[in-house]
Design a protein around this motif. Structure first.
Motif, PDB file in Angstrom:
ATOM      1  N   THR A 386      -8.802 149.931 -10.681  1.00 18.50           N
ATOM      2  CA  THR A 386      -8.381 148.689 -10.034  1.00 18.50           C
ATOM      3  C   THR A 386      -6.925 148.762  -9.606  1.00 18.50           C
ATOM      4  O   THR A 386      -6.050 149.132 -10.398  1.00 18.50           O
ATOM      5  CB  THR A 386      -8.598 147.495 -10.984  1.00 18.50           C
ATOM      6  N   LEU A 387      -6.687 148.372  -8.354  1.00 16.09           N
ATOM      7  CA  LEU A 387      -5.337 148.324  -7.793  1.00 16.09           C
ATOM      8  C   LEU A 387      -4.952 146.883  -7.514  1.00 16.09           C
ATOM      9  O   LEU A 387      -5.808 146.055  -7.191  1.00 16.09           O
ATOM     10  CB  LEU A 387      -5.273 149.095  -6.470  1.00 16.09           C
ATOM     11  N   ARG A 388      -3.687 146.602  -7.634  1.00 14.25           N
ATOM     12  CA  ARG A 388      -3.127 145.350  -7.126  1.00 14.25           C
ATOM     13  C   ARG A 388      -2.062 145.731  -6.106  1.00 14.25           C
ATOM     14  O   ARG A 388      -1.085 146.413  -6.440  1.00 14.25           O
ATOM     15  CB  ARG A 388      -2.519 144.516  -8.254  1.00 14.25           C
ATOM     16  N   ASP A 393       0.340 139.279   3.744  1.00 14.96           N
ATOM     17  CA  ASP A 393      -0.775 138.981   4.646  1.00 14.96           C
ATOM     18  C   ASP A 393      -2.116 139.120   3.928  1.00 14.96           C
ATOM     19  O   ASP A 393      -3.117 139.544   4.513  1.00 14.96           O
ATOM     20  CB  ASP A 393      -0.746 139.910   5.857  1.00 14.96           C
ATOM     21  N   ALA A 394      -2.147 138.753   2.650  1.00 13.63           N
ATOM     22  CA  ALA A 394      -3.352 138.947   1.842  1.00 13.63           C
ATOM     23  C   ALA A 394      -4.565 138.266   2.453  1.00 13.63           C
ATOM     24  O   ALA A 394      -5.678 138.827   2.451  1.00 13.63           O
ATOM     25  CB  ALA A 394      -3.111 138.426   0.424  1.00 13.63           C
ATOM     26  N   GLY A 395      -4.400 137.060   2.971  1.00 17.68           N
ATOM     27  CA  GLY A 395      -5.526 136.344   3.557  1.00 17.68           C
ATOM     28  C   GLY A 395      -6.123 137.081   4.738  1.00 17.68           C
ATOM     29  O   GLY A 395      -7.346 137.190   4.868  1.00 17.68           O
ATOM     30  N   GLY A 405     -17.738 143.895   5.949  1.00 18.29           N
ATOM     31  CA  GLY A 405     -18.755 144.139   4.928  1.00 18.29           C
ATOM     32  C   GLY A 405     -18.250 144.530   3.561  1.00 18.29           C
ATOM     33  O   GLY A 405     -19.028 145.016   2.730  1.00 18.29           O
ATOM     34  N   VAL A 406     -16.963 144.307   3.272  1.00 15.58           N
ATOM     35  CA  VAL A 406     -16.411 144.631   1.945  1.00 15.58           C
ATOM     36  C   VAL A 406     -15.658 143.411   1.411  1.00 15.58           C
ATOM     37  O   VAL A 406     -14.785 142.872   2.102  1.00 15.58           O
ATOM     38  CB  VAL A 406     -15.454 145.844   2.006  1.00 15.58           C
ATOM     39  N   ASN A 407     -15.990 142.998   0.213  1.00 16.49           N
ATOM     40  CA  ASN A 407     -15.294 141.878  -0.421  1.00 16.49           C
ATOM     41  C   ASN A 407     -14.156 142.394  -1.298  1.00 16.49           C
ATOM     42  O   ASN A 407     -14.368 143.252  -2.156  1.00 16.49           O
ATOM     43  CB  ASN A 407     -16.250 141.068  -1.292  1.00 16.49           C
ATOM     44  N   LEU A 408     -12.957 141.860  -1.069  1.00 12.83           N
ATOM     45  CA  LEU A 408     -11.795 142.170  -1.898  1.00 12.83           C
ATOM     46  C   LEU A 408     -11.385 140.918  -2.654  1.00 12.83           C
ATOM     47  O   LEU A 408     -11.836 139.811  -2.355  1.00 12.83           O
ATOM     48  CB  LEU A 408     -10.638 142.660  -1.027  1.00 12.83           C
ATOM     49  N   LEU A 409     -10.512 141.077  -3.625  1.00 14.96           N
ATOM     50  CA  LEU A 409     -10.014 139.953  -4.392  1.00 14.96           C
ATOM     51  C   LEU A 409      -8.712 139.471  -3.778  1.00 14.96           C
ATOM     52  O   LEU A 409      -7.717 140.187  -3.787  1.00 14.96           O
ATOM     53  CB  LEU A 409      -9.795 140.371  -5.850  1.00 14.96           C
ATOM     54  N   GLN A 410      -8.730 138.283  -3.246  1.00  8.88           N
ATOM     55  CA  GLN A 410      -7.527 137.713  -2.644  1.00  8.88           C
ATOM     56  C   GLN A 410      -6.791 136.862  -3.672  1.00  8.88           C
ATOM     57  O   GLN A 410      -7.344 135.953  -4.274  1.00  8.88           O
ATOM     58  CB  GLN A 410      -7.886 136.848  -1.436  1.00  8.88           C
ATOM     59  N   LEU A 411      -5.523 137.182  -3.868  1.00  7.23           N
ATOM     60  CA  LEU A 411      -4.658 136.465  -4.796  1.00  7.23           C
ATOM     61  C   LEU A 411      -3.388 136.058  -4.061  1.00  7.23           C
ATOM     62  O   LEU A 411      -3.099 136.596  -2.980  1.00  7.23           O
ATOM     63  CB  LEU A 411      -4.315 137.353  -5.986  1.00  7.23           C
ATOM     64  N   PRO A 412      -2.625 135.136  -4.602  1.00  4.93           N
ATOM     65  CA  PRO A 412      -1.370 134.757  -3.938  1.00  4.93           C
ATOM     66  C   PRO A 412      -0.438 135.959  -3.786  1.00  4.93           C
ATOM     67  O   PRO A 412       0.031 136.523  -4.785  1.00  4.93           O
ATOM     68  CB  PRO A 412      -0.778 133.707  -4.872  1.00  4.93           C
ATOM     69  N   GLY A 413      -0.200 136.392  -2.574  1.00  6.97           N
ATOM     70  CA  GLY A 413       0.749 137.465  -2.310  1.00  6.97           C
ATOM     71  C   GLY A 413       0.264 138.857  -2.647  1.00  6.97           C
ATOM     72  O   GLY A 413       1.052 139.810  -2.607  1.00  6.97           O
ATOM     73  N   GLU A 414      -0.988 139.029  -2.962  1.00 10.89           N
ATOM     74  CA  GLU A 414      -1.489 140.368  -3.238  1.00 10.89           C
ATOM     75  C   GLU A 414      -3.007 140.447  -3.101  1.00 10.89           C
ATOM     76  O   GLU A 414      -3.704 139.426  -3.063  1.00 10.89           O
ATOM     77  CB  GLU A 414      -1.066 140.849  -4.636  1.00 10.89           C
ATOM     78  N   ILE A 415      -3.473 141.684  -3.044  1.00  3.63           N
ATOM     79  CA  ILE A 415      -4.895 141.979  -2.922  1.00  3.63           C
ATOM     80  C   ILE A 415      -5.323 142.827  -4.121  1.00  3.63           C
ATOM     81  O   ILE A 415      -4.622 143.784  -4.491  1.00  3.63           O
ATOM     82  CB  ILE A 415      -5.209 142.742  -1.625  1.00  3.63           C
ATOM     83  N   GLY A 416      -6.455 142.466  -4.719  1.00  2.05           N
ATOM     84  CA  GLY A 416      -7.040 143.265  -5.775  1.00  2.05           C
ATOM     85  C   GLY A 416      -8.180 144.098  -5.222  1.00  2.05           C
ATOM     86  O   GLY A 416      -9.006 143.603  -4.448  1.00  2.05           O
ATOM     87  N   ILE A 417      -8.222 145.378  -5.595  1.00  4.82           N
ATOM     88  CA  ILE A 417      -9.265 146.290  -5.128  1.00  4.82           C
ATOM     89  C   ILE A 417      -9.812 147.045  -6.338  1.00  4.82           C
ATOM     90  O   ILE A 417      -9.053 147.662  -7.088  1.00  4.82           O
ATOM     91  CB  ILE A 417      -8.716 147.322  -4.117  1.00  4.82           C
ATOM     92  N   SER A 418     -11.122 146.997  -6.501  1.00  2.00           N
ATOM     93  CA  SER A 418     -11.757 147.711  -7.613  1.00  2.00           C
ATOM     94  C   SER A 418     -12.837 148.645  -7.078  1.00  2.00           C
ATOM     95  O   SER A 418     -13.736 148.213  -6.351  1.00  2.00           O
ATOM     96  CB  SER A 418     -12.389 146.734  -8.611  1.00  2.00           C
TER      97      SER A 418
END
Length: 944
Positions: A386-388, A393-395, A405-418
């Motif tokens: 998992t990366l943060r 421009d996270a949104g 076709g890929v869902n990422l985790l959107q957080l305030p000011g960052e993106i989570g990728i697993s």
């Protein structure tokens, strides 16, 4: 009657007529005489008609089509995984596994006990700890169980003022659902939960009894915790970690880092995300926590011939024995998913698990390198999967990825990728494109030569080195191994399982089919709402139907077990009373005959349990109940009642009892364990209770799976609706002002993947079919009671001499007359090919029999014949033909190996032992072991 109902209800029309004639009844509706006059009847004529299997399947297919599947790289404890087809066909979809019951009768449960033992071994060895339990409900509740286990174990741990330590330290990077469940569980027990960065733990540890950190953290970061655990141990603070089993194939195990408890989920070992479950959580622990560990533990023991055998160990910890003093209210756990995960590890072995872990890590490392080369900054550089990524421009990034076709985790000011087992190179390219990384991004197929795991945290120790983890490399070996194991057990695919209060009814193949649909299996529980419209439509419809069937106002599907439903219902009551300023109401009245989960759940909800006596009819003693209500009128919070009662009969007075409790300011909780006697016949919600839990794995056909999965939704009256469970990641709650009672499960809809089963059941049965099923269940129980009454005493009867959907047979007299215990009767039934009924509950020395509506008349007769034959065997002991010390009952069950031994010296023949009924010559179940030594098993376990 519709075709499906005719197949679900075991007796044919001719058999039903025979049973009614035997009971001197004219028609099925005559059984409503068993109902008390104050019951509120249901009106099935107002309900919907049944659908055919094809129509129900097509309607659900339309819902499934509204879901939009996407590659999930959200993480947060849920990951894509590939279930091997050999496990899907020979375990998950095999009735030999999914229709089995919890392995309390160990001699006829050796197959699933063995596989659960391997689950424990897998979890313990990956965690580097000596022991593990046989599964918990999900990772978030496992974290809460770690907190409460450490709390109980620290009973003598005093702070500087001589007071019990009451603070629990929680890593602020844990998954949000884990922190939410910790909050829910801590507050009623008076535990102060401090959520903060772990580096601040030492400064905040003055009154702490335990701490929980993530390894890896919820944000993916992996850290060396050895200094922290050493500092905690110096202060006598228990150290626990939430971890990832696949990561531990590469990471230094928690036990080597100084942790005494490790919890997590085994989901990514072959179990689909399924919208949130069911998944097997695990709880690994140091030896000193053996008597504080929650849930079931499988241990090794020996039988009468010194053969190794498995059994459930240390049961004196559990709710069915210790009640409000139990270590946990856990009853149903996640046995079937646990066995699936164990089989996954056996199939791939340690090298296969490491290969998968390296591939997953390699793909995360590939993304990290490419993103950093493109100027993106990572929150941390040490990770497993998992990366943060910092991103103003996270949104926009999340939107571009989702559109591709890929869902990422959107957080305030960052993106989570697993990354996970299903992450492919094309998914990596999609992610990089969403970040605007141009150029040639091919690669990541097999990972790259970059490792983000520090050498100091790399695993050096071996795991899963036992023979079983190396013997099933081929599909033939695996399917034969599973066949050998299932052949040792009795499940519904062999014979009826007449367990009282457990409702072991048909789990129809048509109901099970949707569990394999990818629109449901591949759904992440926190996927964007627009991708889950079909599932949400189905769940809303299921909730509506359950509310209508029970007569309540609204339903929460979040509790993922019956005991969790009890806990959630009591929390709703507690939150309601608190909203009215009635915080001092904390007494919960519970009849002594109630399920053990009732007092255990009340204790978890911060209530004081006051026991109500029962009268000679097995009902709550009216005088004692009235006295207790009056005595505690200023502090009464709840009254917990089971209806029909655990004595197996309907009784007058439920509306009056509810009225008494309400006048005293309390609320009424109805235990829905016996709802199979009410559906389509009565509306319990209109009889006065305020909340009821519903066991979908009993009344509504979710299979028991050898001890789970289950589901325990709660139905509540209108005034409690605002206090149903909430969830921090439930998107539909963003617009709601309802405070709720907190999260009780990791996912908003609990084990969502099994919820199509009750939906299909309800749609295919229809209102009239549900009524027929209930009356048939009552018919079958009364038929069994009438057949057995000449040889066995039926302990309780209700109006008109009827029982409800189950009956209690008193086996105590034979202990005095022949030295034959109720346990001997239970074990002898295995020689006849039957699983024993519920033993010594609610009445010590008795058996509770619930045949359900799904058994045909010939099967009911076979069981009754076996019970009558056992009664005749007892007479032969009473007459002196066989001694009390040496007879077929006290020596039961009889394993084939024993019968073939040259030194047979029993006073009865081998034939009497093996073939006590002529039908057994055609089809015989052979117990794999003889009577298991329980005391020896517990003693050996504690010596580990």
């Amino acid at each position: 009657m519709n075709d499906f109902c005719s197949r679900h209800c075991g007796p044919s029309a001719e058999e039903e007529a025979q049973m009614l004639q035997f009971l001197n009844l004219q028609k099925l509706e005559d059984l409503t005489r068993a109902l008390p006059s104050d019951i509120v009847p249901a009106k099935p004529e107002n309900g919907e008609p049944a659908l055919s299997e094809r129509e129900a399947r097509e309607e659900l297919r339309e819902c499934a089509k509204q879901n939009k599947t996407a590659a999930s790289m959200i993480g947060l404890g849920y990951y894509g995984t590939e279930m091997p087809a050999v496990l899907r066909r020979n375990l998950l979809e095999s009735p030999a596994w999914y229709t089995a019951y919890t392995p309390y009768q160990a001699e006829i449960s050796q197959g699933r006990l063995e596989l659960l033992f391997h689950f424990q071994t897998m979890c313990a060895e990956l965690s580097g700890l000596p022991m593990a339990n046989a599964s918990l409900l999900d990772e978030a509740t496992a974290a809460a169980e770690a907190m409460t286990a450490l709390f109980r174990a620290s009973g003598r741990n005093k702070n500087g003022n001589g007071e019990n330590a009451k603070t629990f330290l929680a890593d602020d990077s844990l998954f949000p659902q884990t922190l939410a469940v910790l909050r829910t569980r801590a507050e009623p027990l008076g535990i102060e939960l401090r959520i903060l960065p772990p580096e601040d733990f030492p400064a905040q540890s003055a009154n702490a009894f335990g701490a929980l950190v993530g390894y890896p953290g919820g944000d993916g970061n992996i850290r060396d915790w050895r200094k922290l655990t050493a500092a905690l141990q110096e202060k006598n603070i228990g150290a626990a970690c939430a971890t990832d089993l696949l990561a531990l194939a590469l990471l230094k195990p928690p036990g080597e880092m100084g942790f005494e408890i490790a919890i997590g989920s085994a989901q990514r070992f072959g179990t689909p995300m399924g919208g949130g479950g069911p998944h097997a959580a695990f709880f690994a622990f140091a030896n000193k926590y053996a008597r504080f560990a929650p849930g079931r533990i499988v241990g090794k023991s020996r039988d009468t011939r010194e053969r190794e055998a498995y059994r459930l160990a240390l049961q004196t910890r559990e709710q069915h024995i210790r009640r409000e003093k139990a270590t946990s209210n856990i009853c149903t756990a996640q046995a079937l998913p646990a066995m699936l995960s164990a089989a996954y590890a056996i199939y791939y072995g340690p090298e296969g698990l490491k290969t998968t872990a390296r591939r997953v890590h390699g793909r995360a490392a590939f993304l990290a390198e490419k993103l950093q080369n493109a100027g993106r900054k990572l929150r941390h550089n040490s990770f497993f999967d998992t990366l943060r990524v910092f991103a103003e421009d996270a949104g926009d990034i999340a939107r571009r990825a989702q559109n591709a076709g890929v869902n990422l985790l959107q957080l305030p000011g960052e993106i989570g990728i697993s990354a996970d087992e299903l992450t492919e190179p094309r998914h990596l390219q999609t992610v990089l494109a969403a970040f605007g990384c141009g150029g040639n991004n091919n690669g990541g197929d097999n990972g790259i030569n970059v490792c983000a795991i520090p050498e100091s945290l790399a695993r050096k120790s071996l795991f899963c080195e036992g023979e079983v983890f190396r013997m099933c490399r081929g599909e033939h070996e695996m399917l034969r191994y599973l066949r050998r194991l299932s052949g040792k057990d009795i499940a519904l695919n062999r014979s009826m399982i007449p367990l009282g209060s457990c409702t072991m009814k048909l789990n129809a193949a048509a109901e099970m089919e949707p569990m394999a649909w990818p629109e449901f299996t591949e759904m992440h529980p926190f996927a964007p709402a627009e991708q889950t419209r079909g599932t949400r439509k189905m769940l809303a419809d299921l909730s509506r139907r359950l509310a209508e069937l029970t007569g309540f106002d609204s339903v929460s599907l979040q509790p993922n077990a019956g005991a969790q439903g009890e806990f959630a219902g009591l929390l709703a009551i507690r939150a309601y009373l608190k909203s009215r300023g009635e915080n001092k109401r904390d007494v919960c009245l519970i009849p002594i005959s109630a399920h053990g989960t009732n007092p255990a759940s009340a204790a978890m909800a911060g209530m004081r349990v006051v026991t109500v006596e029962v009268d000679d009819s097995g009902q709550a003693d009216a005088d004692d109940l009235a006295r207790k209500i009056k005595e505690h009128s200023d502090s009464l919070a709840a009254l917990m009642m089971t209806y029909p009662s655990t004595s197996g009969v309907f009784a007058e007075g439920m509306p009056k009892i509810c009225e008494l409790a309400h006048k005293a300011g309390g609320q009424v909780y109805m235990d829905g364990a016996n709802l199979n006697a009410l559906v389509g016949v009565a509306l319990p919600g209109k009889m006065g209770p305020d909340v009821m839990h519903i066991n979908l794995h009993k009344t509504f056909c979710i299979p028991h799976g050898g001890g789970g999965p289950g589901m325990g939704p709660i139905a509540v009256a209108k005034h409690l609706s605002p206090f149903l469970p909430s969830h921090p990641l439930a998107q539909e709650e963003a617009e709601s002002a309802s405070p709720g009672c907190g999260a009780v499960s990791a996912a908003p809809f609990g084990s969502a993947l099994v919820l199509p089963i009750p939906w299909m059941y309800l749609r295919m049965m229809g209102a009239e079919g549900l009524r027929k099923a209930t009356l048939t269940a009552i018919l079958s129980a009364n038929y069994v009671a009438r057949r057995l009454e000449k040889a066995w005493k039926i302990q309780f009867r209700g109006e008109g001499g009827f029982v409800a959907h189950e009956c209690i047979v008193d086996a105590r007299p034979c202990k005095k007359s022949a030295g034959v215990s109720v346990e001997d009767v239970a074990k002898r039934l295995a020689d006849y090919g039957f699983h024993a009924p519920t033993v010594s509950w609610p009445l010590p020395g008795a058996v509770m029999i619930e045949p359900t509506e799904s058994e045909p008349l010939p099967e009911l007769d076979r069981f009754c014949d076996a019970m009558l034959a056992i009664a005749e065997e007892i007479k032969r002991v009473e007459s002196g033909e066989w001694s009390r010390e040496d007879n077929p009952l006290v020596n039961a069950p009889h394993a084939a190996e024993d019968l073939l031994a040259e030194d047979w010296r029993r006073p009865y023949s081998r034939e009497q032992a093996a073939y006590p009924a002529p039908r057994l010559r055609k089809e015989k179940y052979w117990p794999p072991v003889s009577r298991i030594d329980a005391v020896y098993g517990d003693r050996m376990l504690l010596k580990k």
